[in-house]
Design a protein around this motif. Structure first.
Motif, PDB file in Angstrom:
ATOM      1  N   ARG A 101       0.821  -1.211   0.000  1.00 25.95           N
ATOM      2  CA  ARG A 101       0.000   0.000   0.000  1.00 25.95           C
ATOM      3  C   ARG A 101       0.855   1.261   0.000  1.00 25.95           C
ATOM      4  O   ARG A 101       0.543   2.233  -0.691  1.00 25.95           O
ATOM      5  CB  ARG A 101      -0.923  -0.008   1.224  1.00 25.95           C
ATOM      6  N   LEU A 102       1.922   1.243   0.784  1.00 23.99           N
ATOM      7  CA  LEU A 102       2.787   2.416   0.822  1.00 23.99           C
ATOM      8  C   LEU A 102       3.502   2.612  -0.512  1.00 23.99           C
ATOM      9  O   LEU A 102       3.644   3.747  -0.989  1.00 23.99           O
ATOM     10  CB  LEU A 102       3.807   2.276   1.953  1.00 23.99           C
TER      11      LEU A 102
ATOM     12  N   GLU B 128       1.870   7.703  -6.538  1.00 22.68           N
ATOM     13  CA  GLU B 128       0.804   8.618  -6.939  1.00 22.68           C
ATOM     14  C   GLU B 128       1.384   9.969  -7.349  1.00 22.68           C
ATOM     15  O   GLU B 128       2.436  10.381  -6.841  1.00 22.68           O
ATOM     16  CB  GLU B 128      -0.182   8.818  -5.781  1.00 22.68           C
ATOM     17  N   PRO B 129       0.724  10.681  -8.268  1.00 19.51           N
ATOM     18  CA  PRO B 129       1.256  11.980  -8.722  1.00 19.51           C
ATOM     19  C   PRO B 129       1.429  12.993  -7.587  1.00 19.51           C
ATOM     20  O   PRO B 129       2.330  13.832  -7.640  1.00 19.51           O
ATOM     21  CB  PRO B 129       0.198  12.454  -9.730  1.00 19.51           C
TER      22      PRO B 129
ATOM     23  N   THR C 262      14.957   8.342  -2.918  1.00 22.52           N
ATOM     24  CA  THR C 262      13.891   8.919  -3.743  1.00 22.52           C
ATOM     25  C   THR C 262      12.614   8.116  -3.537  1.00 22.52           C
ATOM     26  O   THR C 262      12.637   6.967  -3.091  1.00 22.52           O
ATOM     27  CB  THR C 262      14.241   8.903  -5.248  1.00 22.52           C
ATOM     28  N   ARG C 263      11.499   8.700  -3.906  1.00 22.74           N
ATOM     29  CA  ARG C 263      10.226   7.994  -3.776  1.00 22.74           C
ATOM     30  C   ARG C 263      10.175   6.770  -4.677  1.00 22.74           C
ATOM     31  O   ARG C 263       9.653   5.718  -4.285  1.00 22.74           O
ATOM     32  CB  ARG C 263       9.073   8.951  -4.107  1.00 22.74           C
ATOM     33  N   GLU C 264      10.701   6.877  -5.891  1.00 22.07           N
ATOM     34  CA  GLU C 264      10.697   5.733  -6.799  1.00 22.07           C
ATOM     35  C   GLU C 264      11.540   4.596  -6.238  1.00 22.07           C
ATOM     36  O   GLU C 264      11.149   3.426  -6.289  1.00 22.07           O
ATOM     37  CB  GLU C 264      11.213   6.157  -8.176  1.00 22.07           C
TER      38      GLU C 264
ATOM     39  N   HIS D 251      -0.394  12.466   5.216  1.00 19.23           N
ATOM     40  CA  HIS D 251      -1.362  11.379   5.070  1.00 19.23           C
ATOM     41  C   HIS D 251      -0.711  10.216   4.330  1.00 19.23           C
ATOM     42  O   HIS D 251      -0.195  10.377   3.219  1.00 19.23           O
ATOM     43  CB  HIS D 251      -2.590  11.837   4.283  1.00 19.23           C
ATOM     44  N   LEU D 252      -0.735   9.037   4.940  1.00 26.50           N
ATOM     45  CA  LEU D 252      -0.204   7.816   4.343  1.00 26.50           C
ATOM     46  C   LEU D 252      -1.217   6.698   4.543  1.00 26.50           C
ATOM     47  O   LEU D 252      -2.106   6.802   5.397  1.00 26.50           O
ATOM     48  CB  LEU D 252       1.124   7.426   5.012  1.00 26.50           C
TER      49      LEU D 252
END
Length: 676
Positions: free
Chosen positions: A464-465, A471-472, A501-503, A559-560
């Motif tokens: 889920r995370l 997400e954009p 990084t998020r990716e 929010h996560l």
């Protein structure tokens, strides 16, 4: 923007018909989905509905059904299986929803550092009524414990107790306006300095099983199982179950801490129609009007500037006409204001109805999108909407910011008994500039800790995370790391990844989930060698179960995805009589066997090994000890001192001593065990 002190909605959680969480709820609203369920005769008969009632010509087999309403992850909240089965499903759902709401706000639900108030209410339930007449339940638990597990008045107390919340803890009941009334009370408490954070909302689960209702001509229920607020075909409402909670904080504190905000509560008001209505259950025009006007005056705003009104909107002839007349008087001079009601989507959720409408309006403000009222086509001619400021909202619309000020909405909830509540909502303040959230600004590597009750849930949390980070509008990695480190409980199954990084983080989390699926016994993971060794060492120490001091990331709460609950079905008590048994009575067991069975049932012991644990290690507490002492005296004529439960004896030895009355110096035993 008004200069009046305001309150921010910093967290939300809800479970509604057709929606396990607010993500699904929002998608359903966007899609114009009607989530009212239609049951088959077989489903209703299997659920215990009386066949004669079911086959009545007026029986409507529809309800806003809350799936899995009897599930509960009892271990997480310190209940054993017997207690969980006795606990009203409304209490169960409130506990889990409170956990999720606090997590959504970025606060550890087991260690909220702010003084947190609890303001909740619930509806009547079949489980609670059945508990009062279930002699077997009282025999297992005792009358007092049966009451505290099922009575609505203890809803707030259970949340405060199990989550360690030390602010005011109030159960509020005002009929259908209950949950919006809790928001009003919570807002006043925050403005008065009684707490620093507040949980507010409500729950209504009359039964977790399929149920319909009997349609009565001239009553408030719909003849066809659909609710059509303000529509020309409106003929009544449909009941439903759900639960919703919001987390509130003073706006200035939320902004100072960089908290994400769904919407701003600018003003609230509550009042009563008094004697100004034709009957106790009937609404009144003047009382509703004055409550709306008072709320907008408290906000320092003009109701004429509102662009949307989330109405109570039951779809009843009298209720809709009175509500439109009252709102039109309060919003006099408003530009064309859209009118809606979430009851068309999920049914009338009774004590949870108001918070469902509030959450809907807050999501609309956050997404800058208006969603339709479903099952409606043309307004009812008796409402004369063309002569009011209102228009029916029948399709998705972009919510454009008006030239004269911010996006504004009103939310109304009306209760049988005359208690009216109105809340004024404003769009959230502008977030950080785009440059601050850019991928290139993420900087040094961070550790992202995860935990859950089981490895399977840990894998779900990781997936889920990962999806959220792709997400954009994904938050900054520094905010993600800060929220996971400080806004989540540290549970048994743990893992972590490190990333810059998020990716990179999303890829590592997906790999982690795959590994956990392959081997549920391995709960630890390191994702990348690019992070500094100190970061990796901290993550490894945490995954090993140690307390750690997390390095400062410069991040804020965000929010996560929240905890992936996966509790068992615990069922619910019903008023359906059990089938008659014609089997001969079983032979009575000997006293020690019977006492052992009493302990097994009361403490929900499942195996022989449980008898090797001490009383408290097996899940006992002081209240249960009092009950057991009473049961041993009344059922077995055994006079057992309560001190026996305080010893470190294994349960099988404790039971033996209780039954055989061995002469033991219990005080000496206790003193010996306390010696170093």
């Amino acid at each position: 923007m008004s200069d009046v002190p305001a309150v921010a909605i910093v967290g939300m959680s809800g479970r509604f018909p057709g929606a396990r969480d607010l993500g699904e709820f929002w998608r359903n609203l966007l899609d114009g989905a009607c989530s009212i369920a239609d049951f088959t005769e077989e489903e209703l008969l299997s659920a215990g509905v009386d066949a004669a009632e079911l086959r009545s010509p007026g029986y409507v087999a529809s309800k806003g059904f809350l799936a899995d309403a009897d599930r509960f992850e009892h271990e997480l909240f310190g209940f054993n299986a017997t207690e969980a089965a006795a606990l009203d499903p409304q209490h169960r759902q409130l506990l889990e929803t409170a956990w999720s709401a606090l997590e959504d706000a970025g606060h550890d639900p087991r260690r909220t550092r702010l003084r947190t108030g609890v303001y909740v209410g619930g509806g009547p339930s079949e489980h609670a009524v059945a508990a009062q007449v279930d002699g077997r339940l009282r025999a297992r638990l005792g009358a007092m414990r049966a009451r505290v597990f099922t009575d609505r008045e203890f809803m707030a107390g259970w949340l405060s107790y199990r989550l360690g919340l030390t602010g005011p803890s109030l159960t509020v009941q005002t009929g259908c306006s209950t949950s919006l009334a809790t928001v009003h009370v919570a807002v006043q408490a925050l403005l008065n300095g009684e707490c620093d954070l507040a949980l507010a909302g409500g729950v209504s689960i009359d039964s977790p099983y399929p149920r319909g209702y009997l349609y009565e001509p001239g009553g408030i229920s719909s003849p066809d199982g659909r609710c059509r607020p303000f529509d020309e075909k409106a003929a009544g409402t449909v009941g439903g179950d759900g639960v919703g909670l919001v987390v509130l904080r003073l706006l200035e504190d939320a902004v100072a801490d960089g908290d994400p905000v769904y919407a701003v509560i600018r003003g609230t008001a509550a009042g009563n129609d008094g004697a100004g209505r034709v009957g106790f259950t009937a609404p009144g025009v003047d009382g509703q009007t004055s409550t709306i006007v008072e709320a907008w005056a408290a906000a320092g705003l003009d109701p004429a500037d509102a662009q949307f009104l989330e109405a109570h909107g039951t779809g009843t002839d009298l209720g809709d006409r009175i509500e439109v007349a009252a709102a039109a008087a309060a919003f006099r001079g408003a530009r064309r204001c859209a009118l809606g009601s979430v009851k068309s989507n999920v049914g009338h959720l009774n004590a949870a109805a108001g918070v469902a409408g509030l959450i809907k309006a807050a999501l609309m403000l956050r997404h800058r999108t208006m969603v339709p009222t479903v099952n409606v086509t043309r307004p009812h001619p008796d409402l004369a909407l063309d002569d009011t400021p209102f228009r029916l909202l029948t399709r998705v619309e972009e919510w454009e910011r008006p030239a004269y000020g911010p996006r504004l909405a009103g939310v109304s909830s009306l209760g049988i008994g005359g208690t009216n509540v109105h809340v004024v909502l404003e769009e959230p303040p502008s977030g950080p500039a785009a440059a601050d959230t850019a991928e290139g600004a993420e900087g040094a590597g961070v550790v992202l800790p995860l935990s859950a009750w089981t490895g399977a849930q840990l894998a779900t949390a990781a997936r889920r995370l990962a999806a959220a980070l792709r997400e954009p509008d994904a938050p900054r990695l520094a905010d993600v790391a800060h929220t996971l480190a400080h806004g989540r409980a540290a549970l048994e199954a743990r893992a972590y990844v490190t990333a810059t990084t998020r990716e990179q983080a999303a890829t590592a989390l997906e790999s982690l989930a795959t590994g956990l699926d392959a081997s549920r016994d391995d709960h630890r993971s390191t994702s990348t060698a690019q992070a500094a060794s100190r970061t990796t060492a901290i993550g490894a120490a945490w995954a090993a179960g140690h307390e750690v001091t997390w390095p400062e990331t410069g991040g804020h709460r965000t929010h996560l995805p929240t905890y992936p609950f996966a509790g068992h079905h615990h069922g619910a008590l019903t008023l359906t009589p059990p089938p008659t048994s014609h089997q001969p009575p079983a032979r009575q067991p000997d006293t020690e066997t019977a006492v052992t069975a009493l302990f097994r049932t009361t403490l929900a012991l499942t195996g022989e090994q449980d008898l090797d644990r001490t009383y408290f290690a097996a899940g006992g507490d002081s209240l249960t000890a009092v009950f057991l002492v009473s049961e041993l005296r009344d059922r077995f004529a055994l006079d057992v001192p309560i001190d026996l439960f305080l010893t470190e004896h294994p349960l099988r030895e404790l039971i033996s001593r209780a039954v055989h009355g061995e002469e033991e110096d219990l005080l000496a035993d206790l003193l010996d065990e306390l010696e170093p």
